[in-house]
Design an enzyme around this catalytic site. Structure first.
Site, PDB file in Angstrom:
ATOM      1  N   THR A 447     -19.283  13.375  26.911  1.00 58.30           N
ATOM      2  CA  THR A 447     -17.890  13.051  27.033  1.00 58.30           C
ATOM      3  C   THR A 447     -17.672  12.498  28.420  1.00 58.30           C
ATOM      4  OG1 THR A 447     -17.032  14.608  25.430  1.00 58.30           O
ATOM      5  CG2 THR A 447     -15.887  14.597  27.490  1.00 58.30           C
ATOM      6  N   SER A 509     -14.598  22.833  24.102  1.00 67.13           N
ATOM      7  CA  SER A 509     -14.937  23.445  25.394  1.00 67.13           C
ATOM      8  C   SER A 509     -14.394  22.626  26.561  1.00 67.13           C
ATOM      9  CB  SER A 509     -16.453  23.544  25.552  1.00 67.13           C
ATOM     10  OG  SER A 509     -16.997  24.306  24.521  1.00 67.13           O
TER      11      SER A 509
HETATM   12  N1  GLU Z   1     -16.921  17.936  21.575  1.00 67.07           N
HETATM   13  C1  GLU Z   1     -16.964  18.572  22.852  1.00 67.07           C
HETATM   14  C2  GLU Z   1     -15.848  19.561  23.004  1.00 67.07           C
HETATM   15  O1  GLU Z   1     -14.741  19.306  22.601  1.00 67.07           O
HETATM   16  C3  GLU Z   1     -16.811  17.565  23.939  1.00 67.07           C
HETATM   17  C4  GLU Z   1     -17.948  16.663  23.988  1.00 67.07           C
HETATM   18  C5  GLU Z   1     -18.890  17.055  25.047  1.00 67.07           C
HETATM   19  O2  GLU Z   1     -19.698  17.857  24.712  1.00 67.07           O
HETATM   20  O3  GLU Z   1     -18.808  16.589  26.170  1.00 67.07           O
HETATM   21  O4  GLU Z   1     -16.068  20.600  23.542  1.00 67.07           O
END
Ligand code: GLU
Length: 647
Positions: A447, A509
């Site tokens: 992300t 997270s």
């Molecule tokens: N899908 C992850 C979350 O919402 C964010 C993506 C990541 O791992 O950076 O925790």
């Protein structure tokens, strides 16, 4: 703050960007693809928005330099660029130098931190399609200085109304392997980013949408030079890509684009033009929405155009908790992030972390145990609060956490991790008959996190995502953007608080956080990296507040990550003696180090008004500061104020 300030009546960088966008628009018309007029002809949606049209546009200007950000250069004396820079006129810290430059230019023109963050996110859609974009979602924590108000714009993806609790199970009732799940149409959540950006702009923005989205349109239309990181993501995700993505990311010989190649994405430029003219309706209704839903359905998902039309970002109060003499403020559930950050900080306060040297076995052991305790509770109790009762006040309760901390000892571990044991969840006040959560499994994601602060004290801490690098691997054909796989953040096995339900948001997270002193932000911080987001964010705060490191040192100091039963992941730099000693106490370490997190932070010194931005060197990040030189005086006769006229 107010919307849409009047123009200065002279040609500014903004005007020139509008002119460039208009030129792109005309080129698109010649190409037979898109113009304001053809938009009107092709859809009846939000015609009122079109009637208003963009501001008066002067003669077209050329913009052929692929990485040129009008008005911006690190050589200009009013900008300071680097991994860590200090300036008083505004600060941006992001993972992408182009996006940081665009955002700094918006600040330079008088835009506020929210304007700059919106422009930055649109640019990242173009320049960092692997990390975030309009096909994803995110959380924006905002401090509005004039109103002295903290709020969050929650643009988390939702499961379509047709989603089912067992959609990630195979015929035998077993979870479909994660790598396969990522690519399923069922994994794509209804995207929230565009709605979130528009919501933030309407509430806090001071610049027109046209100005904020135009730099991204230009970059997509004219192209930009691919850096090593994007090239690596194209290569490593090649197998995952659908046909549209492969075509977009390949050269004329069908080979994956590589570093130094120019990446042009005219389809995306046109999609952004839809948004430019129609706002969120240009994305959630009409042809873009139809193509998006069709792409998901073709891959087996249930998403419909009704799901897209129903999406609205939510404005919420942040979660706030005192920690020592500061307050931790961040995105509440459905992100577990800032709540988990707070739990870990409070546990470590109770355990007197500061009594131990930063690189001592005791300090690392305590951090690991605090993360393990928190993760057991996170996975047991947390989910989307619209759907499940989460005893969040109990989880953050000082007495509860002090009882949890009392279980921790130096010299031994909470459970026999070597034998596969896990730390058990606690029973916080308010815990009722929540269904027991299934065993959870960690899958790394990635992300982007960025921060912006302006000279008036407005601040943004924004974590934005399409989940895995390159998301689901699906690009919407003819529209140029990647689709998320955010719904893999749900538990694949039904039954717990984070099971799939229609219109529910998966537990996150992401930890966009502000550390607040005397009611105003003092430090903004966050990171990508799946579950490691929390550990990277919390350890940056510990390095800054417990060990007194400067922002860049706080980011680069090694961190660790673990869960209630996981072996410890670690950044290179964790001393050997720490791993050896804590292994004797029962900690289990991964065999080799890995890169954890990618933190961007801004430190706000209330005494001097200095802003210090820091960007994690483990990717290509850049902090850009704006040197305070007073307002540009061009409108009053063209006399420079020594800051230089925006170009
Ligand atoms: N899908 C992850 C979350 O919402 C964010 C993506 C990541 O791992 O950076 O925790």
């Amino acid at each position: 703050m107010t919307n849409d300030q009047p123009s200065r009546g002279v040609e500014t960088g903004e005007d020139r960007d509008s002119a460039t966008a208009d030129k792109i628009d005309r080129q698109a018309t010649r190409r037979g693809s898109l113009s304001r007029r053809s938009l009107l002809a092709r859809t009846g949606i939000a015609a009122g928005a079109l009637a208003a049209g963009p501001a008066a546009i002067p003669a077209a200007a050329d913009a052929t330099d692929v990485t040129d950000v009008p008005g911006f250069s690190c050589d200009k004396r009013h900008f300071r660029c680097g991994r860590q820079v200090t300036a008083a006129g505004g600060m941006v810290s992001s993972v992408d130098p182009i996006a940081s430059g665009v955002a700094a230019t918006i600040l330079r023109e008088g835009g506020n931190a929210i304007d700059a963050a919106i422009a930055l996110q649109y640019v990242l859609t173009v320049t960092q399609p692997h990390g975030s974009g309009i096909g994803g979602g995110g959380f924006m924590v905002i401090y509005d200085a004039a109103d002295d108000e903290f709020s969050v714009v929650n643009s988390r993806e939702r499961a379509p109304h047709g989603a089912t609790a067992d959609m990630f199970l195979d015929e035998d009732g077993d979870p479909i392997p994660f790598d396969a799940r990522v690519q399923m149409g069922e994994a794509v959540g209804v995207p929230g980013t565009v709605s979130g950006l528009e919501t933030a702009r309407e509430r806090h923005g001071s610049r027109p949408r046209q100005r904020l989205i135009t730099p991204a349109i230009k970059l997509a239309w004219n192209g930009f030079s691919i850096d090593e990181f994007l090239a690596a993501q194209i290569e490593s995700n090649w197998e995952k890509f659908n046909d549209a993505a492969r075509e977009a990311y390949s050269d004329e010989n069908g080979e994956p684009l590589s570093a130094g190649d120019t990446y042009v994405n005219k389809d995306l430029a046109e999609t952004l033009l839809w948004i430019k003219y129609l706002g969120a309706a240009g994305f959630y209704e009409g042809p873009v929405a139809a193509d998006l839903a069709a792409t998901v359905q073709e891959a087996g998902g249930s998403m419909t155009t009704d799901d897209l039309a129903a999406y609205d970002a939510v404005v919420e109060d942040p979660v706030r908790a005192e920690w020592g003499d500061v307050e931790i403020v961040g995105q509440p559930l459905p992100s577990s992030g800032p709540s988990a950050v707070t739990m870990i900080l409070k546990l470590l306060e109770e355990l007197d972390l500061g009594a131990y040297d930063r690189d001592s076995p005791e300090a690392y052991h305590l951090v690991a145990e605090a993360i393990r305790l928190t993760w057991a509770d996170r996975n047991e109790y947390m989910g989307d609060p619209e759907f499940v009762d989460v005893p969040i006040d109990g989880l953050l309760d000082d007495d509860y956490l002090s009882g949890r901390a009392a279980q921790v000892s130096i010299g031994e571990t909470l459970a026999d991790y070597g034998a596969g044991e896990c730390v058990d969840p606690g029973v916080p006040p308010g815990a009722g008959d929540q269904p027991a959560a299934p065993a959870s499994t960690y899958f790394p994601g990635s992300t982007t996190h960025f921060s912006v602060v302006d000279a008036d004290g407005n601040a943004v801490s924004y974590t934005s995502t399409i989940e895995q690098f390159m998301g689901s691997g699906m690009m919407v054909p003819g529209r140029g953007f990647m689709l998320n796989n955010e719904l893999t953040d749900f538990d694949a096995v039904p039954g717990g608080p984070n099971e799939v339900e229609p219109w529910k948001r998966p537990l996150s997270s992401m930890s966009p956080t502000m550390v607040v002193r005397d009611g105003v932000p003092e430090f903004t911080v966050g990171s990508p990296g799946g579950w490691t987001i929390v550990s990277a964010t919390v350890q940056t705060i510990l390095h800054r507040y417990v060990y007194g490191l400067d922002p860049l040192e706080s980011i680069t100091e090694p961190t660790i990550y673990t869960g209630e039963c996981l072996d410890i992941s670690w950044d290179a730099g964790v001393p050997d003696h720490v791993r050896e000693t804590t292994a004797d106490w029962g900690q289990v370490w991964e065999n080799s180090s890995e890169m954890l997190g990618n933190v961007q932070a801004i430190d706000i010194d209330a005494g001097s008004d200095d802003l210090t931005g820091a960007a994690d060197p483990n990717r290509n990040g850049q902090a850009v500061g704006l040197v305070e030189m007073g307002p540009w005086n061009g409108a009053a006769g063209g006399k420079d104020d020594k800051g230089g006229k925006p170009e």
